[in-house]
Enzyme design. Sequence first.
Site, short mmCIF file in Angstrom:
data_model
loop_
_atom_site.label_atom_id
_atom_site.label_comp_id
_atom_site.label_asym_id
_atom_site.label_seq_id
_atom_site.Cartn_x
_atom_site.Cartn_y
_atom_site.Cartn_z
N SER A 428 0.86 -1.16 -0.34
CA SER A 428 0.36 -0.11 0.18
C SER A 428 0.59 1.33 0.07
O SER A 428 0.51 2.12 -0.26
CB SER A 428 -0.84 0.18 1.38
OG SER A 428 -1.40 -1.07 0.94
N ASN A 499 -3.47 6.35 -1.84
CA ASN A 499 -3.74 6.63 -0.29
C ASN A 499 -3.03 8.30 -0.10
O ASN A 499 -2.88 8.81 1.04
CB ASN A 499 -2.59 5.33 1.14
CG ASN A 499 -2.95 4.39 0.52
OD1 ASN A 499 -5.14 4.46 0.86
ND2 ASN A 499 -2.92 3.11 0.83
#
Length: 725
Positions: A428, A499
């Site tokens: 991520s 993100n």
Amino acid sequence: MDSRTKGKTVMEVGGDGVAVITLINPPVNSLSFDVLYNLKSNYEEALSRNDVKAIVITGAKGKFSGGFDISGFSEIQKGTMKEPKVGFISIDIITDLLEAARKPSVAAIDGLALGGGLELSMACHARISTPGAQLGLPELQLGVIPGFGGTQRLPRLVGLTKALEMILTSKPVRAEEGHSLGLIDAVVPSAELLTTARRWALDIVERRKPWITSLLKTDKLPPLGEAREILKFARGQTRKQAPNMKHPLMCLDALEMGIVSGPRVGLEKEAEVGSQVISLDTTKGLIHVFFSQRGTVKVPGVTDRGLMPRKIKKVAIIGGGLMGSGIATALILSNYPVILKEVNEKFLEAGIGRVKANLQSRVRKGSMSKEKFEKTMSLLKGSLDYESFRDVDMVIEAVIENISLKQQIFADLEKYCPQHCILASNTSTIDLNKIGERTKSQDRIVGAHFFSPAHVMPLLEIVRTNHTSAQVIVDLLDVGKKIKKTPVVVGNCTGFAVNRMFFPYTQAAMFLVERGADPYLIDSAVSKFGMPMGPFRLCDLVGFGVAIATATQFIENFPERTYKSMIIPLMQEDKRAGEATRKGFYLYDDKRKAKPDPELKKYIEKARSISGANVDPKLVKLSEKEIIEMTFFPVVNEACRVFAEGIAVKAADLDIAAIMGMGFPPYRGGIMFWADSIGSKYIYSRLDEWSKTYGDFFKPCAFLAERGSKGAPLSAPVEQARSRL
Ligand SMILES: CCC[C@H](O)CC(=O)SCCNC(=O)CCNC(=O)[C@H](O)C(C)(C)COP(=O)([O-])OP(=O)([O-])OC[C@H]1O[C@@H](n2cnc3c(N)ncnc32)[C@H](O)[C@@H]1OP(=O)([O-])[O-]
Ligand SMILES: NC(=O)c1ccc[n+]([C@@H]2O[C@H](COP(=O)([O-])OP(=O)(O)OC[C@H]3O[C@@H](n4cnc5c(N)ncnc54)[C@H](O)[C@@H]3O)[C@@H](O)[C@H]2O)c1
């Protein structure tokens, strides 16, 4: 075809007296004004010719029509195209010329008839379709309404309740269901489509088949009182489900008008409303999203080089945890054979069990048969070593977020996998160059960032380093398409695009709460704005462990713009870690229903005393508009950085990333589109003012400052030289 015209129709008259008019406008035979005007002249000719007894309308190359040419709406919105007289297409052409003609017509539907395509076919006197063809009115999804008579003819053909379901959900039905509903008169194999349609048209002429005018049918309509009740219910549901959109209710107005005052008045209302909705902001947003979503697969310098995707015959996944099992599910559902590797038998069994559970839930819901379940599961094989990796074409690593573990795995992969094999990581946040540091395979290392749950969430961030080859990107775009994800290609950095945009959103919310804003009011304002839930409810859902791990990455990499709040760490110390522990910003009951917790105050006050923040009377009384600005302008600021750095190649890619990765409301067009609808000058001035009062967290980046000072659109392209892709 003239290069300025968009599509055409051709007419061929057979010896049997049937004129076949074919819609031609690749790739989906959309109904541009050129196609529609051509259709009108072909039709007039067919009606005037003595050798024509009946007409068949069909589409070229296995597709009837994907509906009105959507780019026409954008042109009308921009003012580059003039809208024809209200009702000219739906009433003058489709109703008065086509449906009311003294020669019958039959629609021969192959592949799909959507939107205006289905509406055109419903004005014909019969419809013949091939099996599996998709039939639907998906207009509301685009912010418009069925405007070629669909609000009037569909209820008369399939009944009011079914018509409302099809229109309000935008979901198509297959030909077989269409047949049982009365929308389709016969389903025949593709090879027999035209001959059957021709014969049917002649049978209507000979009165061997009924000559049905859909607009005049009444047998499927409920009595007026019942119809009003059904519509009232539909309105209530629509208000609840789409509170920020006007066009679904306007569509219901047109539908109701036809039922109450007759179809002709209904058609007039539909035409009036159809023209009004084009200029709604929500419609502009949704149409932008339609094209932006299709634009993500067009990557300059990658997809314009004539590269063909290589065939991926087998995939290996490392790690069968939450993400690995979801990714495996997505792949086997699209028929990719998959090897799932884990550390030991117990974890392997658990991983395979998760995949099984994902599929079983489909069986329970009736969307997958038991046979299909068995067949799909048979594509998955477990493994505890790399021996079976010798013939895989792609590996997706999905182990825990630990750099040295990932580095070791990539070094091992280089030894065991064939040289052509794509080496992907689902990390991520970690820099992919670091992950591949111990290999010589940088050109085939790529990020395949799925979102949880991976078999459900539609976005796939494809992360490209400076070394990743264009071929690998083309291959992954193809896999993304096959597993029905919307891919967005982004550059390599901490947090990539989604993100990075997400982070300031939760940070801003923490900042406001520490200065006295009510977290529950923030969540409520953000939900009303159109997010699936507010930032605090989301933190609870994701869990504080993940929230802290992500925050750590951001604090390390972007310390100058990180707001350090202790609220979450303090709660975690007290074993409150979000929904999984039934306590976070909210309290949760057995049914996962969230309720505000008065104890939350205690943690906020403690965090405030640690950070030295003071309650600010202005922030205590923020209006909903101010809450939205203070939580989303920092997101716009970060999106600008991502764009300026070349992490995203087009602003529209960030729009799609925000919608599909963050849940940003599609009818606002995505983060950059929304920002431009507000204006860069205003956003810049607000952030600038807050940064002077509250610090660097709000400081507008150079890109925003430059564009804001001129009031220039944020989505305008960045000069090529600065783009990383
Ligand atoms: C007043 C008007 C009244 C009327 O009631 C309104 C309407 O009909 S509203 C319309 C109601 N209809 C709809 O809402 C249907 C919208 N379309 C779809 O749902 C899917 O495209 C479809 C299922 C047809 C094919 O899916 P697939 O096989 O995965 O393929 P794909 O999706 O990748 O598209 C391939 C290419 O075709 C392009 N394109 C497609 N449709 C249109 C269009 N109507 N127009 C223009 N272009 C269209 C698309 O942009 C793409 O172009 P490019 O340059 O290659 O990127
Ligand atoms: N959880 C999310 O929402 C999310 C979303 C997107 C990306 N990610 C990323 O996906 C990755 C995995 O996250 P997760 O939530 O699935 O973690 P997880 O802890 O649920 O699963 C990790 C699995 O990897 C296995 N594993 C560890 N070392 C291994 C090895 N050497 N060989 C084979 N298997 C091994 C573990 O046994 C475990 O089952 C992380 O990089 C994370 O950052 C997570």
